[in-house]
Design an enzyme around this catalytic site. Structure first.
Site, PDB file in Angstrom:
ATOM      1  N   ASP A  33       0.854  -1.186   0.000  1.00  0.00           N
ATOM      2  CA  ASP A  33       0.000   0.000   0.000  1.00  0.00           C
ATOM      3  C   ASP A  33       0.895   1.243   0.000  1.00  0.00           C
ATOM      4  O   ASP A  33       1.834   1.345   0.786  1.00  0.00           O
ATOM      5  CB  ASP A  33      -0.897  -0.006   1.237  1.00  0.00           C
ATOM      6  CG  ASP A  33      -2.020   1.015   1.144  1.00  0.00           C
ATOM      7  OD1 ASP A  33      -3.191   0.608   1.164  1.00  0.00           O
ATOM      8  OD2 ASP A  33      -1.725   2.233   1.052  1.00  0.00           O
ATOM      9  N   ILE A  34       0.602   2.182  -0.895  1.00  0.00           N
ATOM     10  CA  ILE A  34       1.483   3.350  -1.062  1.00  0.00           C
ATOM     11  C   ILE A  34       1.390   4.325   0.121  1.00  0.00           C
ATOM     12  O   ILE A  34       2.320   5.090   0.363  1.00  0.00           O
ATOM     13  CB  ILE A  34       1.157   4.064  -2.397  1.00  0.00           C
ATOM     14  CG1 ILE A  34       2.346   4.878  -2.873  1.00  0.00           C
ATOM     15  CG2 ILE A  34      -0.085   4.920  -2.287  1.00  0.00           C
ATOM     16  CD1 ILE A  34       2.200   5.399  -4.292  1.00  0.00           C
ATOM     17  N   GLN A  96     -14.539   2.583   1.364  1.00  0.00           N
ATOM     18  CA  GLN A  96     -13.761   2.106   0.211  1.00  0.00           C
ATOM     19  C   GLN A  96     -13.434   3.285  -0.697  1.00  0.00           C
ATOM     20  O   GLN A  96     -14.289   4.127  -0.988  1.00  0.00           O
ATOM     21  CB  GLN A  96     -14.573   1.048  -0.567  1.00  0.00           C
ATOM     22  CG  GLN A  96     -13.786   0.430  -1.721  1.00  0.00           C
ATOM     23  CD  GLN A  96     -14.577  -0.643  -2.476  1.00  0.00           C
ATOM     24  OE1 GLN A  96     -15.772  -0.833  -2.235  1.00  0.00           O
ATOM     25  NE2 GLN A  96     -13.922  -1.325  -3.394  1.00  0.00           N
ATOM     26  N   HIS A 102     -10.107  -5.447  -2.829  1.00  0.00           N
ATOM     27  CA  HIS A 102      -8.791  -5.661  -2.234  1.00  0.00           C
ATOM     28  C   HIS A 102      -8.923  -5.964  -0.752  1.00  0.00           C
ATOM     29  O   HIS A 102      -9.838  -5.486  -0.089  1.00  0.00           O
ATOM     30  CB  HIS A 102      -7.885  -4.436  -2.436  1.00  0.00           C
ATOM     31  CG  HIS A 102      -8.501  -3.147  -2.020  1.00  0.00           C
ATOM     32  ND1 HIS A 102      -9.410  -2.453  -2.802  1.00  0.00           N
ATOM     33  CD2 HIS A 102      -8.359  -2.415  -0.881  1.00  0.00           C
ATOM     34  CE1 HIS A 102      -9.793  -1.356  -2.166  1.00  0.00           C
ATOM     35  NE2 HIS A 102      -9.178  -1.310  -1.001  1.00  0.00           N
TER      36      HIS A 102
END
Ligand code: 5GP
Length: 142
Positions: A33-34, A96, A102
């Site tokens: 995850d960024i 979300q 995901h």
């Protein structure tokens, strides 16, 4: 819900956007995850186009959850002393923000004291380090 093929994760799947990939299988992709909520925060996504858990085929979901379990096991091994949060949101009402299904896999040691969104982007070398750490743990699993 309709599926928008321009969503960020679809673009990562097509190789149009970069990601720190931890593991790719025939049916799933796992990457960092960024904007991690904790070190080692990874995402597991299906290759099937599905915005949420309601729209994916049962077959693809079974393969996805098997991979979620595998990455959660690796997380426990790579980040000893933590538990593992497995989180999955459906719909903007639930928080979300990317509409390709995901699962979040998050090493966690802070009990129930967590805010979910709004973290800062991690730097590239940190994401690469944590991807490597999870890859090493995955390599020890069957
Ligand atoms: P959601 O809120 O939909 O459950 O989670 C979406 C997640 O995607 C967030 O945790 C966010 O940090 C992550 N994210 C958003 N854009 C990108 C991106 O371009 N690359 C990666 N690797 N993660 C992203």
């Amino acid at each position: 819900m309709s599926y928008d093929p321009a969503n960020i994760f679809a673009r990562i799947l097509r190789g149009e956007l970069p990601a720190h990939v931890v593991e790719e299988t025939e049916h799933t992709l796992t990457f960092m995850d960024i904007m991690p909520k904790a070190d080692g925060h990874a995402l597991v996504i299906p290759k099937e186009d599905a915005p949420n858990i309601f729209d994916i085929s049962d077959d693809a979901l079974q393969k996805l959850i098997t991979q979620v379990k595998r990455v959660a096991k690796a997380s426990l091994q790579a980040y000893p002393g933590n538990g593992v949060r497995v989180i999955q949101l459906n719909g903007s009402e639930a928080g979300q923000s990317v509409f390709h299904l995901h699962f979040h896999i998050i090493p966690s040691a802070d009990g129930m004291n967590f805010g979910f969104h709004g973290g800062a982007s991690a730097d590239d070398s940190s994401l690469a380090d944590h991807a490597r750490r999870l890859k090493e743990a995955l390599a020890t699993l069957e």
